[in-house]
Write a protein that holds these residues in place. Sequence first.
Motif, mmCIF file in Angstrom:
data_model
loop_
_atom_site.group_PDB
_atom_site.id
_atom_site.type_symbol
_atom_site.label_atom_id
_atom_site.label_comp_id
_atom_site.label_asym_id
_atom_site.label_seq_id
_atom_site.Cartn_x
_atom_site.Cartn_y
_atom_site.Cartn_z
ATOM 1 N N ASP A 13 0.718 -0.939 0.245
ATOM 2 C CA ASP A 13 -0.128 -0.216 -0.087
ATOM 3 C C ASP A 13 0.441 1.362 0.179
ATOM 4 O OD1 ASP A 13 -2.552 -1.617 -0.320
ATOM 5 O OD2 ASP A 13 -2.497 -1.284 2.139
ATOM 6 N N GLU A 14 2.054 1.404 0.833
ATOM 7 C CA GLU A 14 3.291 2.468 0.843
ATOM 8 C C GLU A 14 3.297 2.326 -0.755
ATOM 9 O OE1 GLU A 14 7.221 3.834 2.992
ATOM 10 O OE2 GLU A 14 6.691 1.362 2.918
ATOM 11 N N HIS A 15 3.224 1.411 -1.249
ATOM 12 C CA HIS A 15 4.443 1.286 -2.897
ATOM 13 C C HIS A 15 3.457 2.209 -3.800
ATOM 14 C CE1 HIS A 15 6.781 -0.631 -5.852
ATOM 15 N NE2 HIS A 15 5.845 -0.537 -6.732
ATOM 16 N N PHE A 16 2.185 1.506 -3.670
ATOM 17 C CA PHE A 16 0.947 2.094 -4.148
ATOM 18 C C PHE A 16 0.688 3.398 -3.765
ATOM 19 C CE2 PHE A 16 -1.190 -2.513 -4.916
ATOM 20 C CZ PHE A 16 -0.325 -2.794 -6.136
ATOM 21 N N SER A 17 0.830 3.678 -2.286
ATOM 22 C CA SER A 17 0.850 5.025 -2.521
ATOM 23 C C SER A 17 1.903 6.456 -2.938
ATOM 24 C CB SER A 17 0.431 5.597 -0.716
ATOM 25 O OG SER A 17 1.276 5.703 0.201
ATOM 26 N N PHE A 18 2.641 6.074 -3.033
ATOM 27 C CA PHE A 18 4.255 6.665 -3.792
ATOM 28 C C PHE A 18 3.638 6.933 -5.642
ATOM 29 C CE2 PHE A 18 7.081 5.495 0.267
ATOM 30 C CZ PHE A 18 7.125 6.395 0.552
ATOM 31 N N GLU A 19 3.033 5.541 -5.957
ATOM 32 C CA GLU A 19 2.992 5.952 -7.451
ATOM 33 C C GLU A 19 1.704 6.496 -7.396
ATOM 34 O OE1 GLU A 19 1.648 2.154 -8.275
ATOM 35 O OE2 GLU A 19 3.725 1.464 -9.188
ATOM 36 N N ALA A 20 0.947 7.012 -7.037
ATOM 37 C CA ALA A 20 -0.491 7.584 -7.118
ATOM 38 C C ALA A 20 0.295 9.209 -6.934
ATOM 39 C CB ALA A 20 -1.517 7.021 -5.777
ATOM 40 N N GLU A 66 -3.243 10.931 -12.247
ATOM 41 C CA GLU A 66 -4.659 11.122 -11.857
ATOM 42 C C GLU A 66 -4.562 9.414 -10.896
ATOM 43 O OE1 GLU A 66 -7.555 12.766 -13.211
ATOM 44 O OE2 GLU A 66 -6.856 14.476 -14.281
ATOM 45 N N SER A 67 -3.632 8.479 -11.073
ATOM 46 C CA SER A 67 -3.747 7.715 -10.757
ATOM 47 C C SER A 67 -4.424 6.706 -9.240
ATOM 48 C CB SER A 67 -2.281 6.708 -10.781
ATOM 49 O OG SER A 67 -1.339 6.633 -10.169
ATOM 50 N N SER A 68 -5.410 5.802 -9.353
ATOM 51 C CA SER A 68 -5.199 5.310 -8.168
ATOM 52 C C SER A 68 -5.488 3.675 -8.431
ATOM 53 C CB SER A 68 -6.814 5.964 -7.691
ATOM 54 O OG SER A 68 -7.890 5.520 -8.581
ATOM 55 N N SER A 85 -5.485 -6.318 -9.016
ATOM 56 C CA SER A 85 -6.432 -4.452 -9.030
ATOM 57 C C SER A 85 -6.901 -3.857 -9.904
ATOM 58 C CB SER A 85 -4.923 -2.900 -8.278
ATOM 59 O OG SER A 85 -4.590 -4.064 -6.613
ATOM 60 N N ILE A 86 -7.398 -3.194 -9.520
ATOM 61 C CA ILE A 86 -7.518 -1.819 -11.221
ATOM 62 C C ILE A 86 -7.203 -0.659 -11.256
ATOM 63 C CG2 ILE A 86 -9.674 -1.149 -12.065
ATOM 64 C CD1 ILE A 86 -10.113 -4.129 -11.742
ATOM 65 N N TRP A 87 -6.238 -0.103 -12.041
ATOM 66 C CA TRP A 87 -6.203 0.904 -12.019
ATOM 67 C C TRP A 87 -6.914 1.942 -13.027
ATOM 68 C CZ3 TRP A 87 -4.354 4.733 -15.518
ATOM 69 C CH2 TRP A 87 -4.056 5.679 -14.932
ATOM 70 N N SER A 88 -6.936 2.945 -11.490
ATOM 71 C CA SER A 88 -7.746 4.341 -13.056
ATOM 72 C C SER A 88 -6.993 5.418 -12.974
ATOM 73 C CB SER A 88 -9.397 4.238 -12.120
ATOM 74 O OG SER A 88 -9.144 4.181 -11.153
ATOM 75 N N GLY A 89 -7.293 6.342 -13.995
ATOM 76 C CA GLY A 89 -7.086 7.361 -14.103
ATOM 77 C C GLY A 89 -6.451 8.189 -15.514
ATOM 78 N N ARG A 90 -5.479 9.135 -15.767
ATOM 79 C CA ARG A 90 -5.722 9.363 -17.483
ATOM 80 C C ARG A 90 -4.696 9.174 -17.939
ATOM 81 N NH1 ARG A 90 -10.183 12.403 -17.785
ATOM 82 N NH2 ARG A 90 -9.693 12.719 -19.557
#
Length: 138
Positions: A13-20, A66-68, A85-90
């Motif tokens: 989750d920390e890794h994904f939050s840095f990506e976001a 705008e990734s999540s 997971s599902i990635w969404s953004g622009r």
Amino acid sequence: MAMTREQMDRKIDEHFSFEATDNVEGVLSTLADDVEHDIVGSPTGPTHGRAAARPFYESMFADLSESSVRCVKRLYGDNFLVDESIWSGRAPGKPFGLDGKNRPLEFRLLHIVEFTDNGDIKRENVWLDFAAILNQLQ
């Protein structure tokens, strides 16, 4: 000693939050020095080490915004997890060589992540739904 599910969740989750937040240094800090970083299908093939993983993240952050990431399911083993997971953004750039034209984008991801005994990510293997990406950006 094996990590607990909670410890693995915190790290990924920390890794994904840095990506976001497009934080290259933060993402790299979650990886082991000698990480094997494998984006399946990438022309570079698997890379080894933080420095070798850096160009992927710099490119991804320029191409996607705008990734999540929304977790669908996680499976756990001794010092590894599988995350669907599902990635969404622009897509303002050229993700995966396709002209994004700042269009919205959403696709499935499958991460297979192995951890060191001290909790760093020692192997990140990523599978993405390229058919969905093509359908949205072609």
